[in-house]
Design a protein around this motif. Structure first.
Motif: not given
Length: 333
Positions: A291-310
């Motif tokens: 998030l500090r690097d400016g990634q979109k929340i959805a992209a960070a969620s996907e990259a870290l392996g969460f099932c969805d943004e929520n």
């Protein structure tokens, strides 16, 4: 010196955290220097960098800025908490600057295990002493370290921290006024110790991101990392795999390490860590960085392996007390 520090200092081989080494690689590039392929660190690399490699990087850094005697001091004042790996996270979770100094003296070997800090309370002022165990480029490395301490203390206290003076064991490498302009305090040279001196009242400053519940969790993780320095700990290798493959679970990572998931649990338990706790702390760190690097929340969620943004948002709020959107908004201020 604590027993843990003594054991660390007696080791024959030393290393630094890859994030700290990467800061040096980046600084060489900014100075126009060239880093040979053999010395480069991948952007996703974690774990440790051996001291021979680190000293080779220092040689390149010194070579890249021959006309700036304070280049190392500037490097130190530019370092951020993230460059200190989990120690930086621990510092940010402290309630006061005094608590932060205690964390630094205990866990600094995680950053680089051939040096340590000591706090000397001489009535007033308090001295945070830095004791290097290395020889090569000692002056530059000491200046970078103390520059980082002063700058980070100032940032963590929202600018309220004021060092009384900085002591350096070596002679001035340029005009003393140039040092004082960078550090914002008097500097004395040829002293018996390297230290940042401060009034005792400075220890009471509250820190910008205090979080005692998070600190307890991070201390447990940091204790394991310290233990791994002495015995090539399993936790250090697990960290590398989790950071490279955050979607992987315990069994998949255990397979890469040549053991069963149950055996991995037992190995981590010897270091006082659980796989779940280690993975969660790492995902927290990686989420903050993304998030500090400016990634979109959805992209960070996907990259870290969460099932969805929520699911990501719920975990992030549990870690920080903020939603990802609130955190990004705060970072942009």
């Amino acid at each position: 010196m604590t027993g843990r520090q003594t054991n660390t200092m007696q080791r024959e081989s030393f290393s630094v955290t890859a994030r700290f080494a990467q800061a040096l690689v980046d600084a060489i590039a900014r100075q126009g220097g060239q880093v040979p392929e053999a010395l480069r660190l991948g952007r996703t690399q974690e774990g440790r960098v051996d001291m021979a490699r680190q000293e080779a990087l220092w040689a390149l850094f010194v070579e890249a800025c021959p006309d700036d005697p304070l280049a190392a001091l500037r490097l130190g004042t530019d370092l951020q908490a993230g460059h200190l790996d989990i120690v930086g996270m621990l510092l940010l979770s402290c309630d006061t600057l005094g608590d932060g100094l205690e964390v630094l003296t205990e866990y600094a070997p995680i950053i680089g295990d051939n040096a340590h800090f000591e706090v000397a309370v001489l009535a007033d002022p308090v001295q945070l002493r830095y004791v290097p165990g290395y020889v090569l480029y000692q002056q530059q490395r000491v200046e970078a370290t103390l520059g980082c301490v002063v700058s980070l203390a100032r940032w963590m206290t929202s600018g309220r921290f004021r060092a009384r003076e900085v002591l350096l064991a070596h002679a001035a490498r340029t005009d003393a006024a140039a040092y004082e302009a960078l550090l914002g305090c008097p500097v004395r040279f040829g002293q018996p110790v390297n230290a940042v001196c401060m009034d005792a009242c400075e220890l009471n400053h509250t820190l910008v991101q205090a979080g005692s519940s998070l600190q307890q969790h991070l201390r447990s993780l940091a204790d394991g990392v310290l233990a791994s320095l002495a015995q090539d700990g399993t936790s250090a290798r697990v960290q590398q795999w989790v950071r490279a493959h955050p979607r992987w679970g315990k069994e998949r990572i255990a397979e890469q390490l040549g053991m069963s998931g149950r055996h991995l649990n037992r190995k981590l338990a010897l270091e006082g860590i659980s796989f779940k706790g280690l993975r969660e702390a790492l995902l927290h760190d990686m989420a903050l960085q993304a998030l500090r690097d400016g990634q979109k929340i959805a992209a960070a969620s996907e990259a870290l392996g969460f099932c969805d943004e929520n699911a990501f948002s719920r975990a992030f709020r549990r870690w920080t007390g903020q939603s990802p959107a609130q955190y990004q908004k705060t970072e942009r201020k």
